[in-house]
Design a protein around this motif. Structure first.
Motif, PDB file in Angstrom:
ATOM      1  N   LYS A  46     -30.799 -35.935  80.975  1.00 52.26           N
ATOM      2  CA  LYS A  46     -30.201 -35.191  82.097  1.00 52.26           C
ATOM      3  C   LYS A  46     -31.294 -34.667  83.037  1.00 52.26           C
ATOM      4  O   LYS A  46     -31.258 -34.890  84.241  1.00 52.26           O
ATOM      5  CB  LYS A  46     -29.361 -34.010  81.571  1.00 52.26           C
ATOM      6  N   THR A  47     -32.252 -33.960  82.460  1.00 55.09           N
ATOM      7  CA  THR A  47     -33.322 -33.369  83.267  1.00 55.09           C
ATOM      8  C   THR A  47     -34.149 -34.462  83.950  1.00 55.09           C
ATOM      9  O   THR A  47     -34.560 -34.332  85.107  1.00 55.09           O
ATOM     10  CB  THR A  47     -34.238 -32.507  82.364  1.00 55.09           C
ATOM     11  N   GLU A  48     -34.351 -35.531  83.209  1.00 48.02           N
ATOM     12  CA  GLU A  48     -35.201 -36.622  83.700  1.00 48.02           C
ATOM     13  C   GLU A  48     -34.671 -37.212  85.012  1.00 48.02           C
ATOM     14  O   GLU A  48     -35.453 -37.662  85.846  1.00 48.02           O
ATOM     15  CB  GLU A  48     -35.286 -37.699  82.603  1.00 48.02           C
ATOM     16  N   ILE A  56     -31.277 -27.464  88.810  1.00 48.47           N
ATOM     17  CA  ILE A  56     -30.852 -26.205  88.181  1.00 48.47           C
ATOM     18  C   ILE A  56     -30.566 -26.561  86.730  1.00 48.47           C
ATOM     19  O   ILE A  56     -29.531 -27.127  86.402  1.00 48.47           O
ATOM     20  CB  ILE A  56     -29.618 -25.626  88.899  1.00 48.47           C
ATOM     21  N   ASP A  57     -31.567 -26.293  85.869  1.00 44.84           N
ATOM     22  CA  ASP A  57     -31.546 -26.855  84.524  1.00 44.84           C
ATOM     23  C   ASP A  57     -30.930 -25.883  83.515  1.00 44.84           C
ATOM     24  O   ASP A  57     -31.282 -24.708  83.478  1.00 44.84           O
ATOM     25  CB  ASP A  57     -32.991 -27.202  84.118  1.00 44.84           C
ATOM     26  N   GLU A  58     -30.025 -26.413  82.707  1.00 46.10           N
ATOM     27  CA  GLU A  58     -29.402 -25.669  81.607  1.00 46.10           C
ATOM     28  C   GLU A  58     -28.661 -24.432  82.100  1.00 46.10           C
ATOM     29  O   GLU A  58     -28.874 -23.313  81.622  1.00 46.10           O
ATOM     30  CB  GLU A  58     -30.462 -25.355  80.534  1.00 46.10           C
ATOM     31  N   LEU A  59     -27.778 -24.664  83.043  1.00 46.52           N
ATOM     32  CA  LEU A  59     -27.017 -23.568  83.653  1.00 46.52           C
ATOM     33  C   LEU A  59     -26.194 -22.797  82.621  1.00 46.52           C
ATOM     34  O   LEU A  59     -25.934 -21.607  82.795  1.00 46.52           O
ATOM     35  CB  LEU A  59     -26.097 -24.129  84.755  1.00 46.52           C
TER      36      LEU A  59
HETATM   37 MG   LIG Z   1     -33.110 -31.082  79.851  1.00 45.19          MG
END
Ligand SMILES: [Mg+2]
Ligand SMILES: Nc1ncnc2c1ncn2[C@@H]1O[C@H](COP(=O)(O)OP(=O)(O)OP(=O)(O)O)[C@@H](O)[C@H]1O
Length: 312
Positions: free
Chosen positions: A58-60, A145-148
């Motif tokens: 996801k982050t990637e 916006i990571d890990e909301l």
């Molecule tokens: Mg991640």
């Protein structure tokens, strides 16, 4: 809308295939549904909301987009207690105090002017959300916006306002509005549900575990030194593990780590002893390791070998 910001090297992809190729150029192998929703998010200028298990890429996606589009990556890592001061802006009180003291020491203080001066951009500390609204010569930035799900609901409500108009109001200075909205990627590990109101502003995609075929391609792209047979066994073993009842199934990140670790050990194929010695790369909970280690690992390994033989 966002298309108008793109130019030259940072032009947005023109089709679903072009989107998939763009990601692949940075060794990110997306399935068709992810490429489609990403293409649409870019084309429609809408935030993309990605949910999924840990370590599935996801982050990637945000990192790869920023790299391939040549846009700046602005990352906001969410956590409990994240507030406007940490996410948008805060005043540099120490510098303001010094400026006030200096003005006082020089005598004749014009209070109105001083107030105006200390609440100017020079004393403003811009955090991720404010930075993402500012113009950039390379085109609108990628805002991750990571890990909301880790942030509080109050922050989520605030974010909703920002995403609605891509603007924030600083009482002492006025409203800052993005000329070109950033490319927004929001991720969640689903430790809690994100509100419908926020989801409604976004396009949504559930990032699942890849198929064995795609996971093998990911391993080959990311850990090129691994023996062909080993990478096949690794991928099939991990896929079999995910079908077991585990507290925390391994993600793609773990598959890549395991392939690298085995390669470091000069392994060319899996055997029960090697699996047992390296299980800690794949599984991070003692209960899971205890469940798999020993006879279960051997059983899975036999199953993997049978699968691969059948496919030959
Ligand atoms: Mg991640
Ligand atoms: N489809 C893919 N193609 C290439 N690499 C991938 C893919 N999916 C995952 N990866 C790799 O897996 C690793 C983990 O990815 P990432 O950190 O983006 O996962 P995540 O979903 O954000 O996980 P977490 O929820 O733990 O933050 C990265 O090294 C990434 O490159």
């Amino acid at each position: 809308m966002q298309n108008s910001t793109s130019k030259g090297a940072s032009a947005l992809p023109a089709s679903i295939d072009a989107t998939a190729s763009l990601l692949a150029s940075a060794r990110y192998l997306a399935d068709r549904s992810l490429a489609t929703v990403l293409f649409l998010a870019l084309k429609m200028g809408r935030p993309l909301f990605l949910e999924g298990e840990a370590g599935v890429g996801k982050t990637e996606i945000a990192k790869v987009l920023s790299e391939t589009l040549g846009r700046r990556l602005i990352r906001l890592q969410c956590y409990e207690g994240l507030d406007v001061a940490a996410a948008v802006y805060e005043w540099n009180y120490a510098a303001q105090m010094i400026a006030i003291r200096l003005a006082e020491a020089e005598g004749a203080v014009d209070r109105e002017r001083l107030t105006h001066d200390v609440f100017s951009e020079q004393f403003l500390i811009k955090r991720a959300l404010l930075q993402a609204l500012e113009p950039d010569t390379a085109g609108a930035p990628v805002l991750l916006i990571d890990e909301l799900d880790r942030a509080d609901e109050a922050f989520e409500a605030f974010l909703l306002e920002v995403l609605a108009d891509f603007q924030v109001t600083i009482p002492e200075m006025g409203t800052v509005k993005a000329q070109h909205p950033p490319i927004v990627i929001i991720t969640s590990n689903r430790t809690r549900e994100i509100h419908d109101a926020l989801k409604r502003r976004c396009l949504y995609h559930w990032v699942g575990y890849p198929t064995a075929e795609r996971e093998l391609a990911i391993v080959r792209a990311k850990v090129p030194g691994v023996a062909a047979r080993l990478s096949q066994e690794v991928v099939h073993f991990v896929q079999a593990l995910r079908r077991e009842d585990l507290f925390k199934a391994p993600g793609v990140a773990e598959t890549l780590d395991w392939a690298s670790a085995l390669s470091e050990l000069d392994a060319v194929a899996l055997d029960p002893a090697t699996v047992s010695d390296t299980l800690g790369v794949l599984l991070k909970y003692q209960d899971d390791i205890a469940r798999i280690d020993g006879s279960k690992a051997k059983e899975l390994l036999d199953q993997v070998r049978a699968e691969l033989r059948a496919a030959e």
